[in-house]
Design an enzyme around this catalytic site. Structure first.
Site, PDB file in Angstrom:
ATOM      1  N   PRO A 106       0.824  -1.211   0.000  1.00  0.00           N
ATOM      2  CA  PRO A 106       0.000   0.000   0.000  1.00  0.00           C
ATOM      3  C   PRO A 106       0.863   1.268   0.000  1.00  0.00           C
ATOM      4  O   PRO A 106       1.896   1.316   0.667  1.00  0.00           O
ATOM      5  CB  PRO A 106      -0.816  -0.093   1.295  1.00  0.00           C
ATOM      6  CG  PRO A 106      -0.515  -1.411   1.903  1.00  0.00           C
ATOM      7  CD  PRO A 106       0.612  -2.060   1.176  1.00  0.00           C
ATOM      8  N   VAL A 107       0.439   2.258  -0.776  1.00  0.00           N
ATOM      9  CA  VAL A 107       1.207   3.509  -0.888  1.00  0.00           C
ATOM     10  C   VAL A 107       0.954   4.389   0.344  1.00  0.00           C
ATOM     11  O   VAL A 107      -0.158   4.435   0.866  1.00  0.00           O
ATOM     12  CB  VAL A 107       0.788   4.259  -2.177  1.00  0.00           C
ATOM     13  CG1 VAL A 107       1.471   5.610  -2.275  1.00  0.00           C
ATOM     14  CG2 VAL A 107       1.125   3.425  -3.404  1.00  0.00           C
ATOM     15  N   GLY A 110       3.406   3.433   5.342  1.00  0.00           N
ATOM     16  CA  GLY A 110       4.484   3.098   6.281  1.00  0.00           C
ATOM     17  C   GLY A 110       5.090   1.732   6.018  1.00  0.00           C
ATOM     18  O   GLY A 110       5.875   1.224   6.812  1.00  0.00           O
ATOM     19  N   LEU A 111       4.734   1.115   4.876  1.00  0.00           N
ATOM     20  CA  LEU A 111       5.286  -0.210   4.575  1.00  0.00           C
ATOM     21  C   LEU A 111       6.430  -0.144   3.565  1.00  0.00           C
ATOM     22  O   LEU A 111       6.864  -1.156   3.029  1.00  0.00           O
ATOM     23  CB  LEU A 111       4.190  -1.159   4.084  1.00  0.00           C
ATOM     24  CG  LEU A 111       3.084  -1.500   5.091  1.00  0.00           C
ATOM     25  CD1 LEU A 111       2.149  -2.557   4.529  1.00  0.00           C
ATOM     26  CD2 LEU A 111       3.646  -1.997   6.414  1.00  0.00           C
ATOM     27  N   GLY A 112       6.887   1.047   3.282  1.00  0.00           N
ATOM     28  CA  GLY A 112       8.098   1.181   2.467  1.00  0.00           C
ATOM     29  C   GLY A 112       7.872   1.057   0.969  1.00  0.00           C
ATOM     30  O   GLY A 112       8.796   0.690   0.234  1.00  0.00           O
ATOM     31  N   SER A 113       6.668   1.380   0.504  1.00  0.00           N
ATOM     32  CA  SER A 113       6.383   1.166  -0.918  1.00  0.00           C
ATOM     33  C   SER A 113       7.337   1.941  -1.828  1.00  0.00           C
ATOM     34  O   SER A 113       7.816   1.408  -2.835  1.00  0.00           O
ATOM     35  CB  SER A 113       4.917   1.486  -1.226  1.00  0.00           C
ATOM     36  OG  SER A 113       4.766   2.743  -1.800  1.00  0.00           O
ATOM     37  N   ALA A 115      10.473   3.004  -1.347  1.00  0.00           N
ATOM     38  CA  ALA A 115      11.827   2.435  -1.372  1.00  0.00           C
ATOM     39  C   ALA A 115      11.834   1.097  -2.105  1.00  0.00           C
ATOM     40  O   ALA A 115      12.770   0.789  -2.850  1.00  0.00           O
ATOM     41  CB  ALA A 115      12.359   2.262   0.057  1.00  0.00           C
ATOM     42  N   ALA A 116      10.764   0.303  -1.923  1.00  0.00           N
ATOM     43  CA  ALA A 116      10.716  -1.011  -2.581  1.00  0.00           C
ATOM     44  C   ALA A 116      10.639  -0.853  -4.096  1.00  0.00           C
ATOM     45  O   ALA A 116      11.298  -1.586  -4.840  1.00  0.00           O
ATOM     46  CB  ALA A 116       9.531  -1.823  -2.055  1.00  0.00           C
ATOM     47  N   ASP A 157      14.507   2.676   5.422  1.00  0.00           N
ATOM     48  CA  ASP A 157      13.658   1.931   4.477  1.00  0.00           C
ATOM     49  C   ASP A 157      14.493   1.268   3.380  1.00  0.00           C
ATOM     50  O   ASP A 157      14.374   0.065   3.138  1.00  0.00           O
ATOM     51  CB  ASP A 157      12.647   2.870   3.794  1.00  0.00           C
ATOM     52  CG  ASP A 157      11.411   3.092   4.640  1.00  0.00           C
ATOM     53  OD1 ASP A 157      11.504   2.891   5.860  1.00  0.00           O
ATOM     54  OD2 ASP A 157      10.368   3.469   4.081  1.00  0.00           O
TER      55      ASP A 157
HETATM   56  O1  PMV Z   1       7.795   3.689   7.331  1.00  0.00           O
HETATM   57  P1  PMV Z   1       7.783   5.011   6.611  1.00  0.00           P
HETATM   58  O2  PMV Z   1       8.160   4.932   5.204  1.00  0.00           O
HETATM   59  O3  PMV Z   1       6.529   5.800   6.886  1.00  0.00           O
HETATM   60  O4  PMV Z   1       9.009   5.792   7.258  1.00  0.00           O
HETATM   61  C1  PMV Z   1       8.919   6.356   8.476  1.00  0.00           C
HETATM   62  C2  PMV Z   1      10.193   6.295   9.214  1.00  0.00           C
HETATM   63  C3  PMV Z   1      10.568   7.646   9.782  1.00  0.00           C
HETATM   64  O5  PMV Z   1      11.450   7.363  10.856  1.00  0.00           O
HETATM   65  C4  PMV Z   1       9.364   8.381  10.327  1.00  0.00           C
HETATM   66  C5  PMV Z   1      11.252   8.480   8.741  1.00  0.00           C
HETATM   67  C6  PMV Z   1      12.612   7.986   8.356  1.00  0.00           C
HETATM   68  O6  PMV Z   1      13.118   8.470   7.318  1.00  0.00           O
HETATM   69  O7  PMV Z   1      13.220   7.176   9.062  1.00  0.00           O
END
Ligand code: PMV
Length: 318
Positions: A106-107, A110-113, A115-116, A157
């Protein structure tokens, strides 16, 4: 026309969750992240011998993208991933190819979409061009692309996703992988609210700049939880992670990056028997993670769905 016979090449990269330390990691504290292989981004490249050299056609059905590389703005993440790879290989005119990008991550959850997707593209493009890049370079290039979108990303990420291993991460330090002594189950549940990490990171920075001391204390407390959690997973003392996750969630609430929807899912997971639960990633929306005792993941998944999760699944951290 040596490239006419080039086969299709594909590369994929997993999602990830941050177990401990989001936000504090941006300020130099340690964090722990693990890959989530139930979801993935994929890049598939096919040679396009009928097109002129240098032509790159990109399709990404989930984001309705169907475009030529040359027409995309340089800050477009897919274009930036291709550009970074070509620059690293010192190639301005690659043989023409088609790139198709798909993802089940999911975009903005917080699951790293992001970077993946970058990691999958960098791997596929470099392999297609006959120079598959090593992990440290893949991760470094994906980090450059992340910067376009996250402003001041910590780099966690791209690191966990490239290496596809549990990592103990400190910004600017070389990667340390963690040995998970005893596998454990996590329920991952999505609020369905998309919350760009860039905004939550910028908000935290704003309050920290206006009054650094109390926020530095919160970051340090979060860092201590990551240290304790690392020791616990390496000793197979998984039950100890639950209370640490709960404490981490409370500290994230103090940073004002939780939300009523996240809090509701966290509480529902705990009430259904989770040993601990917290938001994961940038916060405000996106996902929570809950540590499930042996055999209880399905029950917790049902409970968070009842509490409003748009979707939920479980993963085994190993
Ligand atoms: O999991 P994400 O892609 O939402 O990254 C959040 C991680 C943070 O610590 C909030 C930001 C970062 O760059 O580490």
């Amino acid at each position: 026309m040596g490239f006419v016979s080039m086969p299709a090449i594909s590369a994929s990269a997993p999602g990830k969750v941050i177990l401990f330390g989001e936000h504090a990691v941006v300020y130099g504290q340690p964090a722990i992240a693990v890959p989530v292989t139930e979801v993935a981004a994929k890049a598939i490249i096919t040679p396009d011998p009928t097109a002129t050299g240098g032509s790159i056609h990109i399709t990404a059905p989930q984001i309705n993208l169907d475009a030529n590389f040359a027409n995309l703005p340089s800050e477009d993440p897919i274009a930036a991933s291709i550009r970074a790879t070509l620059d690293a290989l010192k190639l301005s005119q690659p043989p023409a190819f088609k790139l198709r990008v798909t993802s089940t991550i999911p975009v903005a959850g917080g699951l790293g979409s992001g970077a993946a997707v970058s990691v999958a593209i960098i791997r596929a493009v470099s392999a297609f061009l006959g120079h598959p890049l090593p992990d440290d370079q893949v991760s470094a290039l994906a980090f450059e692309v992340e910067k376009l979108h996250h402003g001041t990303p910590s780099g966690i990420d791209n690191t966990v996703i490239t290496y596809n291993k549990a990592v103990y991460y400190i910004k600017g330090k070389s990667i340390e992988t963690i040995r998970i002594a005893t596998p454990f189950s996590l329920v991952i549940a999505d609020t369905g609210i998309s919350a760009p990490t860039k905004e939550t990171v910028a908000d935290v920075r704003r309050v920290w700049e206006s009054d650094p001391e109390p926020y530095n204390e919160i970051f340090e407390s979060i860092g201590k939880l990551a240290v304790a959690a690392r020791a616990a997973v390496e000793q197979g003392n998984n039950e100890a992670l639950g209370p640490l996750m709960n404490e981490n969630h409370e500290l994230l609430q103090n940073l004002d990056v939780s939300s009523p929807e996240l809090d509701k899912l966290v509480l529902a997971a705990r009430e259904a028997g989770a040993l601990g639960a917290k938001l994961s990633g940038g916060g405000r929306g996106g996902n929570i993670i809950a540590l499930a005792p042996e055999g209880r993941a399905a029950e917790i998944k049902t409970a968070v769905e009842g509490a409003g999760a748009k979707s939920a699944f479980f993963t085994t951290v190993k």
